[in-house]
Scaffold this active site. Sequence first.
Site, mmCIF file in Angstrom:
data_model
loop_
_atom_site.group_PDB
_atom_site.id
_atom_site.type_symbol
_atom_site.label_atom_id
_atom_site.label_comp_id
_atom_site.label_asym_id
_atom_site.label_seq_id
_atom_site.Cartn_x
_atom_site.Cartn_y
_atom_site.Cartn_z
ATOM 1 N N GLN A 1 51.662 42.685 41.736
ATOM 2 C CA GLN A 1 51.657 41.978 40.453
ATOM 3 C C GLN A 1 52.556 42.650 39.415
ATOM 4 O O GLN A 1 52.863 42.059 38.390
ATOM 5 C CB GLN A 1 50.221 41.870 39.904
ATOM 6 C CG GLN A 1 49.327 40.992 40.764
ATOM 7 C CD GLN A 1 47.908 40.964 40.218
ATOM 8 O OE1 GLN A 1 47.102 41.821 40.563
ATOM 9 N NE2 GLN A 1 47.611 40.007 39.361
ATOM 10 N N HIS B 1 46.024 39.403 47.332
ATOM 11 C CA HIS B 1 47.310 39.626 46.656
ATOM 12 C C HIS B 1 48.295 40.341 47.572
ATOM 13 O O HIS B 1 49.486 40.022 47.601
ATOM 14 C CB HIS B 1 47.116 40.487 45.398
ATOM 15 C CG HIS B 1 46.793 39.702 44.157
ATOM 16 N ND1 HIS B 1 47.608 38.707 43.671
ATOM 17 C CD2 HIS B 1 45.760 39.794 43.290
ATOM 18 C CE1 HIS B 1 47.071 38.212 42.554
ATOM 19 N NE2 HIS B 1 45.944 38.845 42.305
ATOM 20 N N GLY C 1 41.023 44.032 37.887
ATOM 21 C CA GLY C 1 41.704 44.359 39.134
ATOM 22 C C GLY C 1 43.190 44.082 39.018
ATOM 23 O O GLY C 1 43.592 43.157 38.296
ATOM 24 N N CYS D 1 42.858 35.552 37.041
ATOM 25 C CA CYS D 1 43.837 36.465 37.626
ATOM 26 C C CYS D 1 44.907 36.764 36.581
ATOM 27 O O CYS D 1 45.350 35.844 35.891
ATOM 28 C CB CYS D 1 44.466 35.815 38.859
ATOM 29 S SG CYS D 1 45.726 36.822 39.627
ATOM 30 N N LEU D 2 45.293 38.033 36.475
ATOM 31 C CA LEU D 2 46.302 38.392 35.471
ATOM 32 C C LEU D 2 47.646 37.710 35.752
ATOM 33 O O LEU D 2 48.464 37.583 34.848
ATOM 34 C CB LEU D 2 46.470 39.917 35.405
ATOM 35 C CG LEU D 2 45.244 40.670 34.871
ATOM 36 C CD1 LEU D 2 45.444 42.168 34.984
ATOM 37 C CD2 LEU D 2 44.945 40.273 33.437
ATOM 38 N N HIS E 1 39.747 39.375 46.438
ATOM 39 C CA HIS E 1 40.805 38.775 45.608
ATOM 40 C C HIS E 1 42.045 39.675 45.632
ATOM 41 O O HIS E 1 43.171 39.195 45.794
ATOM 42 C CB HIS E 1 40.264 38.609 44.181
ATOM 43 C CG HIS E 1 41.246 38.125 43.164
ATOM 44 N ND1 HIS E 1 41.069 36.963 42.438
ATOM 45 C CD2 HIS E 1 42.421 38.650 42.715
ATOM 46 C CE1 HIS E 1 42.092 36.801 41.607
ATOM 47 N NE2 HIS E 1 42.930 37.814 41.747
ATOM 48 N N GLU E 2 41.838 40.989 45.489
ATOM 49 C CA GLU E 2 42.967 41.931 45.441
ATOM 50 C C GLU E 2 43.643 42.079 46.798
ATOM 51 O O GLU E 2 44.864 42.158 46.875
ATOM 52 C CB GLU E 2 42.513 43.303 44.916
ATOM 53 C CG GLU E 2 41.995 43.301 43.478
ATOM 54 C CD GLU E 2 42.932 42.657 42.483
ATOM 55 O OE1 GLU E 2 44.164 42.738 42.653
ATOM 56 O OE2 GLU E 2 42.443 42.032 41.527
HETATM 57 NI NI NI Z 1 44.615 38.492 40.693
#
Ligand code: NI
Length: 173
Positions: free
Chosen positions: A50, A139, A45, A93-94, A135-136
């Site tokens: 991000q 963000h 995701g 998470c990235l 989660h997204e």
């Molecule tokens: Ni994330």
Amino acid sequence: MLRKILTEPDAILRKKCEPLEKVDTETKKLMDDMLETMYAAPGIGLAAIQVGILKRLVVLDISKGEEKKKPIFLINPKIIHQSKKTSVYEEGCLSLPGQFAEIERPAECTLKYIDYNGKEKELKADGLLATCVQHEVDHLNGILFIDYLSKLKKDMIIKKLVKQKKGIERVIV
Ligand code: NI
């Protein structure tokens, strides 16, 4: 085109994203770039914030290894229902490289969104997809999964990330 993924601590990751007015070629190019960046990372995701773009835009793909890729594009996603029942997943998470923690979230959710072709859609998600979607969407509101941890755990993770960043900068410079 691959985009650079911002990592915590970064003030941009804490901003609230604006809804998109329309799905045009620029939006599609950005979504294509985000998907390419997510697959390359690799991750399941990625939100536009991000890669430094403060728009309510998410790409997801929870298909596994050999399976056919199943990308999902969410524009202006809005969660309209969350179950009382919860589930726990170990999340990464990235934007928090190398950090993982068990997070409890509603086990099912329903969301409204606009798809890649500008059509209004509804999605009922459970299991990994439900966690991923929530989660997204977090963000897009400047929330990271570490915000659900105790202050002590959160501070420890941020300290590690600051150290990692310094390490990387030292090599580049
Ligand atoms: Ni994330």
